[in-house]
Design an enzyme around this catalytic site. Structure first.
Site, PDB file in Angstrom:
ATOM      1  N   GLU A 869       0.787  -1.231   0.000  1.00 55.62           N
ATOM      2  CA  GLU A 869       0.000   0.000   0.000  1.00 55.62           C
ATOM      3  C   GLU A 869       0.821   1.283   0.000  1.00 55.62           C
ATOM      4  OE1 GLU A 869      -3.895  -0.762   2.336  1.00 55.62           O
ATOM      5  OE2 GLU A 869      -2.320  -1.926   3.285  1.00 55.62           O
ATOM      6  N   GLY A 870       2.065   1.192   0.475  1.00 57.32           N
ATOM      7  CA  GLY A 870       2.893   2.405   0.577  1.00 57.32           C
ATOM      8  C   GLY A 870       2.900   3.228  -0.708  1.00 57.32           C
TER       9      GLY A 870
END
Ligand code: MCN
Ligand code: FES
Ligand code: FES
Length: 914
Positions: A869-870
């Site tokens: 998700e970063g």
């Protein structure tokens, strides 16, 4: 009426009797079980059904059988390889990590085969133009690896490369950190990886097919449901309504912060009985012998509705005269506050540089190519078994058993091979309906959504209306942040409080801001229910903060890179929740980015014209790996006569749970001589696998990775003889030693954020990203296009390089979509993949450049953090910032469509846009 067709399919002459109106895709799949041909949209938009018909790449879902000439020659993915000898395209697809979820792989490979037959030496641009023309979509990979694979396969076919050089082979017995190919890749590129809809076709004949009766309004009281006509329709076995549900007919929304949540979480019905809360809500299920029969009968169910005012956004639901959507619970049902450091009001008054920015982050649709699907049946022991795309089998079990009315001990969930979820499957979708239908009919059941149902009736990213105020001293050091934010979570509260808490955790993250007063509210509306979406709260948070920081830089006349650099986390700084970051990698990443930024600034200036202006933007993105607080996971390792079997419930969206599990186990077990091929994986079947928690919050690599590592370590310890050698399976049995070992890991270093002030240490690990897109803006039309994207990523030690590259490319493509094209706001317009703005290959630059900073994590397995998700936390503000850099026009909402950008340009021209 039927038609006789003689066709040569994969080299074999076949005589078929077909309905002339059937699509070629349906005949291949349903009559011949050639399920390597996938149906993503059924409308000619996505290319997953691409096969070769008389030497042409065609989308078989839009070819009617009556148009297929007799004696046609058809090739499907099943006919591409000869025994074990895969086609170079298939090998290249594996070698470049192109098969993430793999749902698009067969279609792309067949399409590329025709390209290379017509043009054996294509340029990268020609490959991209081919996929654009043939409408091949991929939601996972960002397209770049697919072009790399075609170029390599072409080189092999021309005799310039060897096929065996396309795939990484381990040197010695080491796969950690390498490009080792994931175990599921071969099945995905050969079309033998059976997704849910494929499994449905292969179920026994007595399986009932289900169709939904859905609401076509967004808010209404249900006055009556008449099923009598539907029941008389051909093939119908039963029409199921709320009265057939044995349990309380509710999904348990699992309230996370009961002291602050004004709802009880039991607000989503399985089948609506009293009210319709959103468009598409399920009111009844028709079970019939065929899908066509079930769908035809569903149209005959009559629902008597009293239509109510529909509140389609947070401000509408907050209006004074708005009625409560769930009577008894206020529409604004949760509030979280981040109170870090000192009060900010008087501070703001004294600071020389203050900005306040309103922004909007949109209702981004997930757009996996595989529509939702699942099955349910009773097993031999009288257990209810539910198969679906669930990315939280144990979590969903806890949410649905009471509603269905099944003893939790007698219900088990299993994850099917899954064609992408991007988070929507963190919420249960059809699981409870499948369970209800199976119990009500006593027969196996299956349900497959159309892409239209997938788009209109699954959860979406929750939009955020944000107001962020920043105050900085004369040097640009940000000393105070204030925020007021409203999350539109749709009608169902599940995970709404958790999502809103993410704004407490991530507004201001990445920057060492000492004083924060940030309040966020969750609002119930009648638009699509809010479900997790990759980034979960971070894209909203960074839309607010990283836009405001850019505005502050402009106001101060500072370079936006410098302003971020001054404020980025440094030793001594803490997160918005007061936690000490586990590593400080943003500054080193910015140091490495700085020369590239200087080059980019020159490049965009040189290439700008009056008609097309280019700009470069910057943003910082941060996301935490885990569920808040002491998140935990379990795995098993068992020695068998054939090797070692690892059991866990690390659900696979397509991200690579299989290769993650294999690598974590192998990195330990290699000490006893085990090779990757000696390790078998049993995953995501509650009957056999332990509770590893959901595959959300980019937690699995850290939390389940650690549990898997510990299981392997515990087994290894038991195998050790003490003289440097290890016991065999036979020796373990002979000595009466247990063969199966548990690994459990708890993030005991974490603490929940307190509800009064949002302070705590919620995550053991974070991911850090610095984004730098270069964007071209057409000054006449307002159309913005990302020309190049450079990204610095710290996900700790890389466990598998192919996977991590693929995660970053894919997330950047979704970030580009979020910034410029994707939306699900207009229920009449946003109804297909294309109309929802899914990025096509021409929308994503081939020039994607990733640099890694592998800062070793003390609490990550083998030093790793998460990655999924970063890279989707903050690409979109960086793209908006690049539009500002190019044009001077400030856009503070997404998607920045040509209309939105043009309006900002016009405003600027008229002198209103500062
Ligand atoms: N990984 C690695 N090295 C690291 C970190 C991670 O090799 N240092 C690998 C892991 O082994 C894993 C993958 O990267 O295979 C992602 O790991 P992680 O970040 O822990 O995420 P999860 O496994 O928990 O996966 C979920 C995450 C989320 S929350 C969403 S949403 C998401 C995503 O990953 N949806 C996806 N990636 C996706 N990718 C695809 N193709 N499809 C989706 O639906
Ligand atoms: Fe045929 Fe999408 S183009 S399924
Ligand atoms: Fe292309 Fe998932 S790998 S859609």
């Amino acid at each position: 009426m039927l038609l006789k067709k003689v066709l040569y399919i994969n080299g074999v002459k076949r005589t078929l009797l077909v309905n002339p109106e059937s699509s070629l895709a349906n005949v291949l799949r349903e009559q011949l079980l050639l399920t390597g041909c996938k149906i993503g949209c059924g409308q000619g938009h996505c290319g997953t059904c691409t096969i070769i018909l008389n030497n042409k790449a065609v989308r078989s879902c839009i070819v009617k059988m009556k148009k297929v000439e007799d004696e046609s020659i058809i090739q499907t993915i099943e006919g591409l390889s000869e025994g074990e000898d895969l086609h170079p395209l298939q090998v290249a697809w594996m070698g470049h990590g192109c098969a993430q979820c793999g749902f698009c792989s067969p279609g792309f490979i067949m399409s590329a085969k025709v390209l290379l037959e017509e043009n054996p030496s294509p340029t990268r641009e020609e490959v991209r133009a081919w996929f654009q023309k043939h409408k091949n979509l991929c939601r996972c990979t960002g397209y770049k690896p697919l072009v790399d694979a075609v170029m390599d396969a072409a080189a092999v076919l021309r005799g310039e490369k060897k096929v065996e050089d396309l795939v990484f082979e381990p040197v010695g017995n080491e796969i950690l950190g390498t490009k080792y190919v994931r175990p599921s890749a071969k099945a995905k590129v050969t079309g033998t990886w059976d997704f849910g809809a494929d499994l449905s076709l292969k179920m026994p004949k007595d399986t009932l097919k289900l169709a939904l009766v859905q609401a076509e309004v967004s808010h209404a009281n249900i006055k009556g449901i008449d099923t009598s006509e539907a029941e008389k329709m051909p093939g119908v076995y039963k029409v199921i309504t709320a009265k057939d549900v044995k349990g309380n007919n509710k999904i348990n929304g699992l309230v996370f912060f009961p002291s602050a949540n004004k709802g009880d979480g039991w607000d989503r019905p399985i089948l609506c009985d009293e009210k319709v809360f959103q468009y598409g809500d399920a009111i009844a299920l028709v079970a019939a012998d065929t899908e066509e029969q079930a769908k035809a009968a569903a149209k005959k169910v009559k629902v008597d509705l009293e239509v109510l005012p529909a509140y389609m956004s947070a401000p509408e639901a907050m209006a004074e005269d708005a009625i409560e959507i769930h009577p008894g619970t206020p529409n604004v049902y949760f509030k979280t506050e981040c109170k870090k450091g000192d009060e900010t009001t008087s501070m703001m008054e004294k600071l020389p540089n203050v900005v306040e920015v309103e922004s909007y982050c949109s209702r981004q649709p997930h757009l996996p190519l595989e529509p939702d699907c699942g099955q349910a049946f009773m097993d031999e022991d009288g257990n209810l078994i539910i198969h679906s795309k669930s990315i939280g089998i144990h979590l969903h079990h806890a949410m649905i058993c009471t509603g269905i009315g099944v003893d939790p001990e007698k219900c088990f969930l299993v994850q099917n091979p899954t064609g992408g979820t991007f988070g929507y499957k963190f919420s249960p979708t059809m699981e409870s309906m499948l369970g209800v239908a199976c119990l009500a009919t006593g027969r196996p059941v299956s349900l497959v959504y159309s892409q239209y149902q997938q788009i209109t009736y699954t959860g979406k990213r929750s939009p955020a209306f944000m107001k962020i105020k920043l105050g900085a001293d004369k040097n640009g050091k940000i000393l105070a942040l204030e925020g007021e934010n409203y999350i539109d979570h749709g009608p169902y509260s599940e995970f709404g409080d958790l999502l809103t808490m993410r704004l407490t955790q991530f507004v201001g993250a990445g920057y060492g801001i000492p004083n924060i007063r940030n309040t966020s509210y969750t609002v119930c509306t009648n638009h699509a229910w809010g479900s997790a979406f990759r980034g979960y709260g971070a894209p909203q948070s960074f839309m607010g903060t990283d836009t405001a920081i850019d505005v502050l830089a402009a106001q101060m006349g500072m370079d936006p890179f410098e302003l971020r650099y001054i404020n980025a986390y440094r030793p001594g700084d803490t997160t918005p929740t007061g936690q000490t970051p586990e590593v400080y990698s943003i500054v080193p990443m910015m140091d490495k980015l700085r020369p590239l930024y200087e080059e980019a600034k020159v490049r965009v200036k040189e290439n700008s014209t009056d008609k097309v202006k280019l700009g470069v933007g910057i943003s910082i993105g941060v996301y935490g790996c885990g569920l808040d607080g002491a998140d935990s996971s379990e795995a098993y390792a068992e020695i068998t006569p054939k090797g070692v079997t690892i059991y866990n419930s690390w659900e696979d969206h397509g991200q690579g749970a299989d290769i993650g599990t294999l690598t974590m186990a192998h990195a330990t077990l290699k000490a006893a001589g085990y090779k990757p091929e000696d390790i078998k994986l049993v995953m995501c079947d509650m009957r056999q696998t332990p509770n590893s928690g959901p595959a959300g919050g980019s937690r699995s690599n850290v939390v389940t990775g650690n549990a898997t590592r510990i299981a392997a370590e515990n087994l290894l310890k038991a195998l050790e003889k003490g003289d440097g050698t290890y016991r065999s399976y036979d020796e373990m049995v002979a000595e009466g030693l247990p063969t199966k070992y548990v690994g459990k890991w708890v993030a005991s270093m974490c603490s929940d954020c307190q509800i009064e002030n949002g302070q705590g240490s919620p995550f053991s690990n974070y991911m850090y990203v610095v984004n730098m897109p270069e964007v071209a803006v057409d000054m006449e039309t307002g159309k913005a296009k990302v020309e190049k994207f450079t990204c610095m990523v710290d996900c700790g030690k890389i466990i598998n390089k192919l996977v991590v590259d693929g995660q970053v490319y894919g997330a950047l493509a979704q970030g580009i979509g979020l910034a410029l094209t994707e939306d699900f706001e207009d229920l009449e317009k946003h109804t297909t993949l294309v109309k929802c703005g899914i990025p096509q290959i021409e929308d994503v630059p081939d020039n994607l450049e990733i640099h890694y900073e592998e800062a070793e994590r003390p609490d990550g397995p083998y030093g790793a953090s998460g990655v999924g998700e970063g890279p989707l936390a903050a690409p979109h503000p960086a793209i908006l910032n690049a539009i500002f850099n190019a044009t001077g026009a400030r856009v503070t909402k997404v998607p920045a469509t040509p209309v939105v950008v043009k309006a900002a340009l016009d405003e600027l021209a008229s002198g209103a846009n500062a």
